[in-house]
Design a protein around this motif. Sequence first.
Motif, PDB file in Angstrom:
ATOM      1  N   VAL A 156      39.850 -26.643   7.315  1.00 11.07           N
ATOM      2  CA  VAL A 156      40.112 -25.957   6.054  1.00 11.07           C
ATOM      3  C   VAL A 156      40.263 -24.460   6.329  1.00 11.07           C
ATOM      4  N   ILE A 157      41.342 -23.884   5.829  1.00  6.21           N
ATOM      5  CA  ILE A 157      41.634 -22.470   6.062  1.00  6.21           C
ATOM      6  C   ILE A 157      40.887 -21.614   5.051  1.00  6.21           C
ATOM      7  N   THR A 158      40.229 -20.566   5.533  1.00  5.14           N
ATOM      8  CA  THR A 158      39.476 -19.636   4.694  1.00  5.14           C
ATOM      9  C   THR A 158      40.387 -19.003   3.650  1.00  5.14           C
TER      10      THR A 158
ATOM     11  N   LYS B 228      39.123 -24.775  -6.561  1.00  6.25           N
ATOM     12  CA  LYS B 228      38.208 -25.870  -6.886  1.00  6.25           C
ATOM     13  C   LYS B 228      37.951 -25.925  -8.386  1.00  6.25           C
ATOM     14  N   ASN B 229      38.143 -27.120  -8.976  1.00  9.27           N
ATOM     15  CA  ASN B 229      37.815 -27.353 -10.368  1.00  9.27           C
ATOM     16  C   ASN B 229      36.752 -28.456 -10.372  1.00  9.27           C
ATOM     17  N   THR B 230      35.489 -28.054 -10.422  1.00 10.71           N
ATOM     18  CA  THR B 230      34.378 -29.006 -10.325  1.00 10.71           C
ATOM     19  C   THR B 230      34.361 -29.963 -11.506  1.00 10.71           C
ATOM     20  N   LYS B 231      34.673 -29.474 -12.696  1.00  8.83           N
ATOM     21  CA  LYS B 231      34.652 -30.311 -13.899  1.00  8.83           C
ATOM     22  C   LYS B 231      35.624 -31.489 -13.768  1.00  8.83           C
ATOM     23  N   ASP B 232      36.843 -31.202 -13.321  1.00  4.39           N
ATOM     24  CA  ASP B 232      37.858 -32.252 -13.176  1.00  4.39           C
ATOM     25  C   ASP B 232      37.840 -32.899 -11.796  1.00  4.39           C
ATOM     26  N   ARG B 233      36.917 -32.475 -10.927  1.00  7.43           N
ATOM     27  CA  ARG B 233      36.814 -32.976  -9.556  1.00  7.43           C
ATOM     28  C   ARG B 233      38.165 -32.881  -8.849  1.00  7.43           C
ATOM     29  N   HIS B 234      38.719 -31.678  -8.846  1.00  6.83           N
ATOM     30  CA  HIS B 234      40.044 -31.445  -8.277  1.00  6.83           C
ATOM     31  C   HIS B 234      39.982 -30.293  -7.279  1.00  6.83           C
ATOM     32  N   LEU B 235      40.543 -30.519  -6.106  1.00  4.53           N
ATOM     33  CA  LEU B 235      40.601 -29.511  -5.047  1.00  4.53           C
ATOM     34  C   LEU B 235      42.034 -29.341  -4.573  1.00  4.53           C
ATOM     35  N   VAL B 236      42.400 -28.116  -4.306  1.00  2.50           N
ATOM     36  CA  VAL B 236      43.645 -27.819  -3.602  1.00  2.50           C
ATOM     37  C   VAL B 236      43.261 -26.840  -2.513  1.00  2.50           C
ATOM     38  N   PHE B 237      43.673 -27.132  -1.287  1.00  4.58           N
ATOM     39  CA  PHE B 237      43.337 -26.273  -0.150  1.00  4.58           C
ATOM     40  C   PHE B 237      44.339 -26.501   0.963  1.00  4.58           C
ATOM     41  N   ASP B 238      44.326 -25.614   1.934  1.00  2.00           N
ATOM     42  CA  ASP B 238      45.203 -25.749   3.091  1.00  2.00           C
ATOM     43  C   ASP B 238      44.376 -26.130   4.309  1.00  2.00           C
ATOM     44  N   ILE B 239      44.975 -26.978   5.152  1.00  2.00           N
ATOM     45  CA  ILE B 239      44.354 -27.303   6.433  1.00  2.00           C
ATOM     46  C   ILE B 239      45.341 -26.968   7.539  1.00  2.00           C
ATOM     47  N   MET B 240      44.795 -26.768   8.744  1.00  2.00           N
ATOM     48  CA  MET B 240      45.652 -26.472   9.881  1.00  2.00           C
ATOM     49  C   MET B 240      45.190 -27.210  11.119  1.00  2.00           C
ATOM     50  N   ASP B 241      46.138 -27.382  12.043  1.00  2.00           N
ATOM     51  CA  ASP B 241      45.813 -27.920  13.357  1.00  2.00           C
ATOM     52  C   ASP B 241      45.046 -26.853  14.114  1.00  2.00           C
ATOM     53  N   VAL B 242      43.968 -27.232  14.719  1.00  2.00           N
ATOM     54  CA  VAL B 242      43.208 -26.273  15.511  1.00  2.00           C
ATOM     55  C   VAL B 242      43.776 -26.210  16.928  1.00  2.00           C
ATOM     56  N   GLU B 243      44.084 -27.368  17.497  1.00  2.00           N
ATOM     57  CA  GLU B 243      44.533 -27.416  18.880  1.00  2.00           C
ATOM     58  C   GLU B 243      46.042 -27.369  19.051  1.00  2.00           C
ATOM     59  N   GLU B 244      46.806 -27.837  18.087  1.00  2.00           N
ATOM     60  CA  GLU B 244      48.237 -28.042  18.305  1.00  2.00           C
ATOM     61  C   GLU B 244      49.112 -27.053  17.536  1.00  2.00           C
ATOM     62  N   GLY B 245      49.079 -25.814  17.916  1.00  2.00           N
ATOM     63  CA  GLY B 245      50.029 -24.840  17.389  1.00  2.00           C
ATOM     64  C   GLY B 245      49.739 -24.280  16.012  1.00  2.00           C
TER      65      GLY B 245
ATOM     66  N   ALA C  94      49.829 -25.629  12.859  1.00  2.00           N
ATOM     67  CA  ALA C  94      50.640 -26.039  11.705  1.00  2.00           C
ATOM     68  C   ALA C  94      49.742 -26.102  10.472  1.00  2.00           C
ATOM     69  N   VAL C  95      50.293 -25.711   9.308  1.00  2.00           N
ATOM     70  CA  VAL C  95      49.517 -25.625   8.064  1.00  2.00           C
ATOM     71  C   VAL C  95      50.123 -26.540   7.002  1.00  2.00           C
ATOM     72  N   MET C  96      49.232 -27.204   6.234  1.00  2.00           N
ATOM     73  CA  MET C  96      49.665 -28.114   5.181  1.00  2.00           C
ATOM     74  C   MET C  96      48.737 -27.966   3.970  1.00  2.00           C
ATOM     75  N   THR C  97      49.308 -27.999   2.766  1.00  2.00           N
ATOM     76  CA  THR C  97      48.529 -27.958   1.532  1.00  2.00           C
ATOM     77  C   THR C  97      48.063 -29.364   1.184  1.00  2.00           C
ATOM     78  N   VAL C  98      46.810 -29.461   0.741  1.00  2.00           N
ATOM     79  CA  VAL C  98      46.205 -30.740   0.363  1.00  2.00           C
ATOM     80  C   VAL C  98      45.818 -30.689  -1.108  1.00  2.00           C
ATOM     81  N   ASP C  99      46.147 -31.746  -1.840  1.00  2.00           N
ATOM     82  CA  ASP C  99      45.769 -31.888  -3.247  1.00  2.00           C
ATOM     83  C   ASP C  99      44.884 -33.125  -3.337  1.00  2.00           C
TER      84      ASP C  99
END
Length: 140
Positions: A57-59, A64-81, A83-88
């Motif tokens: 998870v990228i800083t 975060k919407n705790t009431k609706d239990r909804h998260l949107v965040f970005d993750i990245m590859d640590v070892e492989e270059g 690459a970044v992707m948004t997660v819903d």
Amino acid sequence: MNKNKKFLVATAVVVIAISFMLFSGFKSEGVYYLTVGEVLHNPEKLNQKGMRVSGEVITGTITKNTKDRHLVFDIMDVEEGGAVMTVDYKGIIPDTFKEEIHVIIEGNYDIENKKFIAKTLLTKCPSKYEVDPEEEAAKG
């Protein structure tokens, strides 16, 4: 047929039936672990049955919407270059979810909206039994 032959045939049928159930169960539930880069490189091919992706998870990217239990965040590859992707993700948010933590997500990549729709979110927390490399170096 004598008793021994009947027993052997019955045993063989049971073994074959159990083997078939195990094999078909593993095959249908098999989900591969992928890197973010692999997903972004070829989402059309990988999206057919769902996938499992690992990343960090990228800083500063967590919404975060705790009431609706909804998260949107970005993750990245640590070892492989990196690459970044948004997660819903909509669902139960793990207590250990935070920035800079390793996560495993399961779901599908939404090619049109360029984000991963996660059905499952798992966090990998450091074990209290692992030795911190900095502490180990300080002990010398």
